[in-house]
Motif scaffolding. Structure first.
Motif, PDB file in Angstrom:
ATOM      1  N   PHE A 149       0.869  -0.945   0.011  1.00  0.00           N
ATOM      2  CA  PHE A 149       0.217  -0.125   0.069  1.00  0.00           C
ATOM      3  C   PHE A 149       0.863   1.035  -0.126  1.00  0.00           C
ATOM      4  CE2 PHE A 149      -4.383  -1.519   1.037  1.00  0.00           C
ATOM      5  CZ  PHE A 149      -4.212  -2.879   0.997  1.00  0.00           C
ATOM      6  N   ARG A 150       0.246   2.540  -0.425  1.00  0.00           N
ATOM      7  CA  ARG A 150       1.289   3.504  -0.221  1.00  0.00           C
ATOM      8  C   ARG A 150       0.413   4.656   0.224  1.00  0.00           C
ATOM      9  NH1 ARG A 150       2.268   4.747  -6.765  1.00  0.00           N
ATOM     10  NH2 ARG A 150      -0.059   5.520  -7.292  1.00  0.00           N
ATOM     11  N   GLN A 151       0.873   5.803   0.845  1.00  0.00           N
ATOM     12  CA  GLN A 151       0.317   6.617   1.470  1.00  0.00           C
ATOM     13  C   GLN A 151       0.981   8.188   1.084  1.00  0.00           C
ATOM     14  OE1 GLN A 151      -0.864   6.637   5.640  1.00  0.00           O
ATOM     15  NE2 GLN A 151      -2.510   8.087   5.503  1.00  0.00           N
ATOM     16  N   ALA A 152       0.439   9.103   0.424  1.00  0.00           N
ATOM     17  CA  ALA A 152       0.969  10.288  -0.156  1.00  0.00           C
ATOM     18  C   ALA A 152       0.378  11.262   1.053  1.00  0.00           C
ATOM     19  CB  ALA A 152       0.523  10.616  -1.634  1.00  0.00           C
ATOM     20  N   LYS A 160      -3.168  12.353   2.038  1.00  0.00           N
ATOM     21  CA  LYS A 160      -4.059  11.290   1.246  1.00  0.00           C
ATOM     22  C   LYS A 160      -4.394  10.183   2.096  1.00  0.00           C
ATOM     23  CE  LYS A 160      -3.271  12.778  -3.377  1.00  0.00           C
ATOM     24  NZ  LYS A 160      -2.995  12.406  -4.950  1.00  0.00           N
ATOM     25  N   GLU A 161      -5.401   9.306   1.668  1.00  0.00           N
ATOM     26  CA  GLU A 161      -5.632   8.011   2.305  1.00  0.00           C
ATOM     27  C   GLU A 161      -4.650   7.051   1.865  1.00  0.00           C
ATOM     28  OE1 GLU A 161      -8.391   9.071   4.947  1.00  0.00           O
ATOM     29  OE2 GLU A 161      -7.998   7.100   4.739  1.00  0.00           O
ATOM     30  N   ARG A 162      -4.421   6.048   2.802  1.00  0.00           N
ATOM     31  CA  ARG A 162      -3.521   4.730   2.188  1.00  0.00           C
ATOM     32  C   ARG A 162      -4.097   4.107   1.254  1.00  0.00           C
ATOM     33  NH1 ARG A 162      -0.306   1.671   6.954  1.00  0.00           N
ATOM     34  NH2 ARG A 162       0.027   3.733   7.284  1.00  0.00           N
ATOM     35  N   GLU A 163      -3.564   4.057   0.013  1.00  0.00           N
ATOM     36  CA  GLU A 163      -4.204   3.271  -1.115  1.00  0.00           C
ATOM     37  C   GLU A 163      -3.666   1.974  -1.199  1.00  0.00           C
ATOM     38  OE1 GLU A 163      -4.071   5.531  -4.549  1.00  0.00           O
ATOM     39  OE2 GLU A 163      -1.978   5.626  -4.746  1.00  0.00           O
ATOM     40  N   SER A 173       9.261   3.009 -14.499  1.00  0.00           N
ATOM     41  CA  SER A 173       8.929   4.191 -15.220  1.00  0.00           C
ATOM     42  C   SER A 173       8.033   5.163 -14.273  1.00  0.00           C
ATOM     43  CB  SER A 173       7.715   3.818 -16.237  1.00  0.00           C
ATOM     44  OG  SER A 173       8.426   3.131 -17.285  1.00  0.00           O
ATOM     45  N   LEU A 174       8.674   5.222 -13.076  1.00  0.00           N
ATOM     46  CA  LEU A 174       8.339   6.115 -11.865  1.00  0.00           C
ATOM     47  C   LEU A 174       7.855   7.281 -12.422  1.00  0.00           C
ATOM     48  CD1 LEU A 174      10.659   4.919  -9.124  1.00  0.00           C
ATOM     49  CD2 LEU A 174       8.310   4.703  -9.242  1.00  0.00           C
ATOM     50  N   LYS A 175       6.513   7.828 -11.573  1.00  0.00           N
ATOM     51  CA  LYS A 175       6.176   9.053 -11.881  1.00  0.00           C
ATOM     52  C   LYS A 175       6.082   9.950 -10.747  1.00  0.00           C
ATOM     53  CE  LYS A 175       2.994   7.144 -15.308  1.00  0.00           C
ATOM     54  NZ  LYS A 175       1.494   6.837 -15.417  1.00  0.00           N
ATOM     55  N   ALA A 176       5.921  11.424 -10.724  1.00  0.00           N
ATOM     56  CA  ALA A 176       6.009  12.146  -9.526  1.00  0.00           C
ATOM     57  C   ALA A 176       4.721  11.649  -8.730  1.00  0.00           C
ATOM     58  CB  ALA A 176       5.723  13.564 -10.054  1.00  0.00           C
ATOM     59  N   ASP A 177       3.603  11.208  -9.241  1.00  0.00           N
ATOM     60  CA  ASP A 177       2.510  10.751  -8.536  1.00  0.00           C
ATOM     61  C   ASP A 177       2.709   9.658  -7.722  1.00  0.00           C
ATOM     62  OD1 ASP A 177      -0.180  11.560 -11.040  1.00  0.00           O
ATOM     63  OD2 ASP A 177       1.244  12.936  -9.688  1.00  0.00           O
ATOM     64  N   ASP A 178       3.702   8.830  -8.233  1.00  0.00           N
ATOM     65  CA  ASP A 178       4.180   7.506  -7.217  1.00  0.00           C
ATOM     66  C   ASP A 178       4.786   8.109  -5.901  1.00  0.00           C
ATOM     67  OD1 ASP A 178       5.165   5.941 -10.329  1.00  0.00           O
ATOM     68  OD2 ASP A 178       3.281   5.856  -9.137  1.00  0.00           O
ATOM     69  N   THR A 179       5.085   9.302  -5.716  1.00  0.00           N
ATOM     70  CA  THR A 179       5.647   9.805  -4.465  1.00  0.00           C
ATOM     71  C   THR A 179       4.838   9.373  -3.311  1.00  0.00           C
ATOM     72  OG1 THR A 179       7.132  11.445  -5.541  1.00  0.00           O
ATOM     73  CG2 THR A 179       6.487  11.655  -3.257  1.00  0.00           C
ATOM     74  N   ALA A 180       5.198   8.465  -2.375  1.00  0.00           N
ATOM     75  CA  ALA A 180       4.364   8.275  -1.190  1.00  0.00           C
ATOM     76  C   ALA A 180       5.344   7.534  -0.153  1.00  0.00           C
ATOM     77  CB  ALA A 180       3.342   7.263  -1.513  1.00  0.00           C
ATOM     78  N   VAL A 181       4.732   7.011   0.999  1.00  0.00           N
ATOM     79  CA  VAL A 181       5.489   6.232   1.971  1.00  0.00           C
ATOM     80  C   VAL A 181       4.777   4.838   1.573  1.00  0.00           C
ATOM     81  CG1 VAL A 181       5.716   5.397   4.158  1.00  0.00           C
ATOM     82  CG2 VAL A 181       5.878   7.769   3.715  1.00  0.00           C
TER      83      VAL A 181
END
Length: 126
Positions: free
Chosen positions: A37-40, A43-46, A85-93
């Motif tokens: 899972f990831r959490q930016a 935002k909620e953990r997704e 192919s990482l994107k800026a939107d992938d930034t998260a814990v």
């Protein structure tokens, strides 16, 4: 009891790759569904990806499908997340999670997972 420790996060640029690892201790992961899972911030953990136990069915969120790959090494009691192919939107814990046998076959919700790691930060600069 299962303890999970993630590693492999870092600061990368758009288009780069990273591989996250999640090492489990306390008991074998036999029978467990493992997930990331990831959490930016704000935002909620997704849900990101999960892998079942024998057969090792994998499934992903739409936002990472085709770019991320989840795998497991049962001999090492470790789960991996290869991120390409990482994107800026992938930034998260990014958090590793473990779900014991039983329940739904596809587990995409936080409440289905009993054990969690502390997380590893992934930052993608554009």
């Amino acid at each position: 009891q299962v303890q999970l420790v993630e590693s492999g996060g870092g600061l990368v640029q758009t288009g780069d790759s990273l591989r996250l690892s999640c090492a489990a201790s306390g008991r074998t992961l036999s029978g467990y569904t493992m997930a990331w899972f990831r959490q930016a911030p704000g935002k909620e953990r997704e849900f990101v990806a999960a892998i079942n136990w024998n057969p090792y069915k994998t499934y992903y969120s739409d936002s990472v499908k085709g770019r991320f790959t989840i795998s497991r090494d049962n001999a090492k009691n470790t789960v991996y997340l290869q991120m390409n192919s990482l994107k800026a939107d992938d930034t998260a814990v990014y958090h590793c999670a473990a779900s014991p046998p039983g329940g739904n076959y596809y587990k995409r919700y936080k409440y289905e997972y009993d054990y969690w790691g502390q997380g590893t930060q992934v930052t993608v600069s554009s």
